[in-house]
Motif scaffolding. Structure first.
Motif, short mmCIF file in Angstrom:
data_model
loop_
_atom_site.label_atom_id
_atom_site.label_comp_id
_atom_site.label_asym_id
_atom_site.label_seq_id
_atom_site.Cartn_x
_atom_site.Cartn_y
_atom_site.Cartn_z
N ALA A 1 15.16 -59.71 108.32
CA ALA A 1 16.13 -59.84 107.60
C ALA A 1 17.69 -59.41 106.82
CB ALA A 1 16.26 -61.54 107.61
N LEU A 2 16.75 -58.52 105.90
CA LEU A 2 17.85 -58.16 105.34
C LEU A 2 17.62 -56.67 105.48
CD1 LEU A 2 17.08 -59.71 102.08
CD2 LEU A 2 18.20 -60.66 103.09
N LEU A 3 16.87 -55.94 105.52
CA LEU A 3 16.99 -54.26 105.72
C LEU A 3 16.80 -53.61 107.60
CD1 LEU A 3 14.27 -53.38 103.13
CD2 LEU A 3 16.99 -53.69 103.24
N SER A 4 16.44 -55.35 108.47
CA SER A 4 16.80 -54.10 109.83
C SER A 4 17.89 -53.22 110.47
CB SER A 4 15.64 -55.06 110.91
OG SER A 4 16.51 -56.21 110.94
N PRO A 5 18.59 -54.66 109.70
CA PRO A 5 20.27 -54.03 110.66
C PRO A 5 20.56 -52.19 109.85
CG PRO A 5 20.58 -56.15 110.03
CD PRO A 5 18.92 -55.73 109.59
N LEU A 6 20.38 -52.45 109.01
CA LEU A 6 20.44 -50.49 107.67
C LEU A 6 19.72 -49.97 108.44
CD1 LEU A 6 21.46 -49.26 105.61
CD2 LEU A 6 19.49 -49.71 103.87
N VAL A 7 18.23 -49.91 108.59
CA VAL A 7 17.59 -48.81 109.49
C VAL A 7 17.83 -49.06 110.80
CG1 VAL A 7 15.53 -49.00 110.43
CG2 VAL A 7 15.62 -50.21 107.89
N ILE A 8 18.61 -50.17 111.46
CA ILE A 8 19.03 -49.81 112.60
C ILE A 8 19.84 -48.78 113.41
CG2 ILE A 8 19.70 -50.55 114.76
CD1 ILE A 8 17.43 -52.75 114.63
N GLY A 9 20.63 -49.38 112.57
CA GLY A 9 22.40 -48.79 111.95
C GLY A 9 21.98 -46.92 111.37
N LEU A 10 21.33 -46.62 110.53
CA LEU A 10 20.67 -45.58 110.24
C LEU A 10 20.23 -44.28 111.61
CD1 LEU A 10 20.64 -43.56 107.66
CD2 LEU A 10 18.33 -44.54 107.25
N GLY A 11 19.46 -45.03 112.42
CA GLY A 11 19.00 -44.39 113.51
C GLY A 11 19.55 -44.13 114.13
N ALA A 12 20.61 -45.07 114.40
CA ALA A 12 21.87 -44.83 115.67
C ALA A 12 22.30 -43.43 115.71
CB ALA A 12 22.31 -45.91 115.83
N ASN A 13 23.33 -43.78 114.16
CA ASN A 13 24.46 -43.17 113.82
C ASN A 13 23.66 -41.33 114.01
OD1 ASN A 13 26.65 -44.05 112.69
ND2 ASN A 13 25.41 -45.04 112.30
N LEU A 14 22.50 -41.02 113.38
CA LEU A 14 21.22 -39.74 112.75
C LEU A 14 21.76 -39.25 114.44
CD1 LEU A 14 18.43 -40.78 110.62
CD2 LEU A 14 20.10 -39.28 110.03
N ILE A 15 20.97 -39.94 115.55
CA ILE A 15 21.26 -39.61 116.84
C ILE A 15 22.52 -39.95 117.51
CG2 ILE A 15 20.90 -40.52 119.20
CD1 ILE A 15 18.51 -41.86 118.04
N TYR A 16 23.20 -40.49 116.86
CA TYR A 16 25.20 -39.90 117.08
C TYR A 16 25.68 -38.26 116.33
CZ TYR A 16 29.65 -41.04 118.30
OH TYR A 16 30.83 -40.48 117.97
N HIS A 17 24.97 -38.47 115.32
CA HIS A 17 25.16 -37.74 114.67
C HIS A 17 24.60 -36.44 115.23
CE1 HIS A 17 29.30 -39.38 113.05
NE2 HIS A 17 27.99 -40.50 112.82
N GLY A 18 23.59 -36.25 115.41
CA GLY A 18 22.62 -34.70 115.57
C GLY A 18 21.65 -34.87 114.67
N GLY A 19 21.73 -35.58 113.66
CA GLY A 19 20.65 -35.26 112.10
C GLY A 19 21.70 -36.04 111.23
N TRP A 20 21.60 -35.43 109.49
CA TRP A 20 22.32 -35.78 108.83
C TRP A 20 23.92 -35.93 108.96
CZ3 TRP A 20 20.08 -39.91 106.21
CH2 TRP A 20 20.95 -40.12 104.92
N TRP A 21 24.40 -37.25 107.94
CA TRP A 21 25.94 -37.36 108.44
C TRP A 21 26.32 -37.65 107.03
CZ3 TRP A 21 23.46 -41.31 109.00
CH2 TRP A 21 24.30 -42.74 108.99
N ASN A 22 27.44 -37.74 106.40
CA ASN A 22 28.55 -38.40 105.63
C ASN A 22 29.12 -39.25 106.37
OD1 ASN A 22 29.77 -38.84 103.75
ND2 ASN A 22 30.91 -37.43 103.02
N PRO A 23 28.25 -40.56 105.76
CA PRO A 23 28.83 -42.00 105.44
C PRO A 23 30.32 -41.94 104.94
CG PRO A 23 26.79 -42.54 105.26
CD PRO A 23 27.30 -41.04 104.89
N ASP A 24 30.54 -41.51 103.82
CA ASP A 24 31.66 -41.62 103.39
C ASP A 24 31.57 -42.82 102.23
OD1 ASP A 24 34.24 -40.37 102.51
OD2 ASP A 24 35.31 -41.74 103.90
N ILE A 25 30.16 -42.92 101.62
CA ILE A 25 30.46 -44.08 101.32
C ILE A 25 30.59 -43.67 99.12
CG2 ILE A 25 29.43 -46.26 100.79
CD1 ILE A 25 27.53 -45.78 102.47
N GLN A 26 31.66 -44.70 99.24
CA GLN A 26 32.06 -44.61 97.50
C GLN A 26 31.26 -45.61 96.75
OE1 GLN A 26 35.98 -44.95 97.62
NE2 GLN A 26 37.05 -43.27 99.74
N TRP A 27 31.48 -45.45 95.47
CA TRP A 27 31.13 -46.13 94.67
C TRP A 27 31.97 -47.98 94.89
CZ3 TRP A 27 25.95 -46.00 93.25
CH2 TRP A 27 25.89 -44.47 92.40
#
Length: 283
Positions: A90-116
């Motif tokens: 419930a709490l982590l699957s959206p993060l894992v799925i979103g991470l996987g989709a973005n890694l595929i979309y960007h062709g590898g690691w990317w900078n999501p520009d997250i600030q503190w």
């Protein structure tokens, strides 16, 4: 028409009626007046439309449910006792799925520009998303899944709710001030079905509407943080979603086939497991 069918029809009529009427008015007012989306009247209309599944659920629970059914509904709405695995889903699957989709979309690691500051504000964002999205599950899972699953297989239930969920968002794709206006509907359509299958599995295994509310809030909150599924026509993302569809549909199929008791830890059997299984989602 059976009582169960009447409930399905009533829920859909109220949910779609409020959504399409309110957003139709938003479109009309934006076109014919100087109002902007941030103005109070349009905010109220947006809340009415966006919260329509929850409003429809509350209407039905207090107008169409017996006292015993009402009590059972609210017990499920506040049900927090579930195996830790389902809390993780419930709490982590959206993060894992979103991470996987973005890694595929960007062709590898990317900078999501997250600030503190974004990370520090995440608990507040998550809390807000419980109401701005998560509360929909009071209707989608609390009413619709509970009603449809009495007639069809859980996999079909998940797919049907996903289709309905995507179509319900239709007005947001037609009004250019909403982010959905720039989304590829084909990607969003598959996204809705995939998450609907996972939410259906979550509720099927735990009976908890609360966990569905939290997961839906997580989908929106992690999306705001930069881990949303890219809503473009991207071959890799579409394949990723198709694989998730197969995986979640298969998991739901085997969960129903094996009929493993809800909230049952590995190795648990006997009287306690039988007692829990008496309260299966097919009641």
């Amino acid at each position: 028409m059976s009582k169960n069918t009447k409930r399905i029809v009533m829920f859909l009529a109220v949910t779609f009626g409020l959504m399409y009427l309110s957003h139709g008015l938003i479109a009309l007012l934006l076109e014919t007046t100087a109002m902007e989306l941030e103005d109070f009247p349009l905010n109220i209309l947006g809340i009415i439309g966006g919260g329509s599944p929850a409003f429809a659920a509350l209407f039905m629970v207090y107008k169409m449910y017996s006292e015993e059914e009402r009590k059972n509904y609210w017990n499920r709405a506040y049900l927090y006792k579930a195996h830790w695995f389902w809390w993780m889903v419930a709490l982590l699957s959206p993060l894992v799925i979103g991470l996987g989709a973005n890694l595929i979309y960007h062709g590898g690691w990317w900078n999501p520009d997250i600030q503190w500051s974004h990370i520090a504000a995440f608990p507040l964002t998550f809390g807000a998303m419980i109401f701005a999205g998560g509360a929909e599950e009071l209707g989608w899972r609390g009413i619709l899944q509970n009603s449809i699953s009495k007639k069809v297989h859980p996999v079909v239930t998940g797919i049907l709710i996903g289709i309905i969920w995507a179509i319900w968002h239709g007005p947001l794709f037609l009004i250019d001030v909403f982010a959905h206006y720039n989304y590829a509907f084909s990607t969003y359509f598959l996204f809705a079905i995939v998450y609907s299958l996972l939410l259906t599995l979550l509720v099927y295994k735990t009976r908890s509407i609360l966990l569905a509310v939290l997961m839906h809030a997580g989908i929106n909150a992690f999306g705001n943080l930069g881990f949303g599924i890219p809503m473009e026509v991207h071959e890799g993302v579409l394949v990723f979603l198709a694989l998730l569809f197969i995986g979640f549909a298969s998991a739901l199929h085997f969960a129903e086939k094996s009929n493993i008791p809800v909230n049952c830890r590995p190795g648990d059997r006997g009287r306690s497991a039988i007692k829990v299984n008496m309260h299966s989602p097919k009641e």
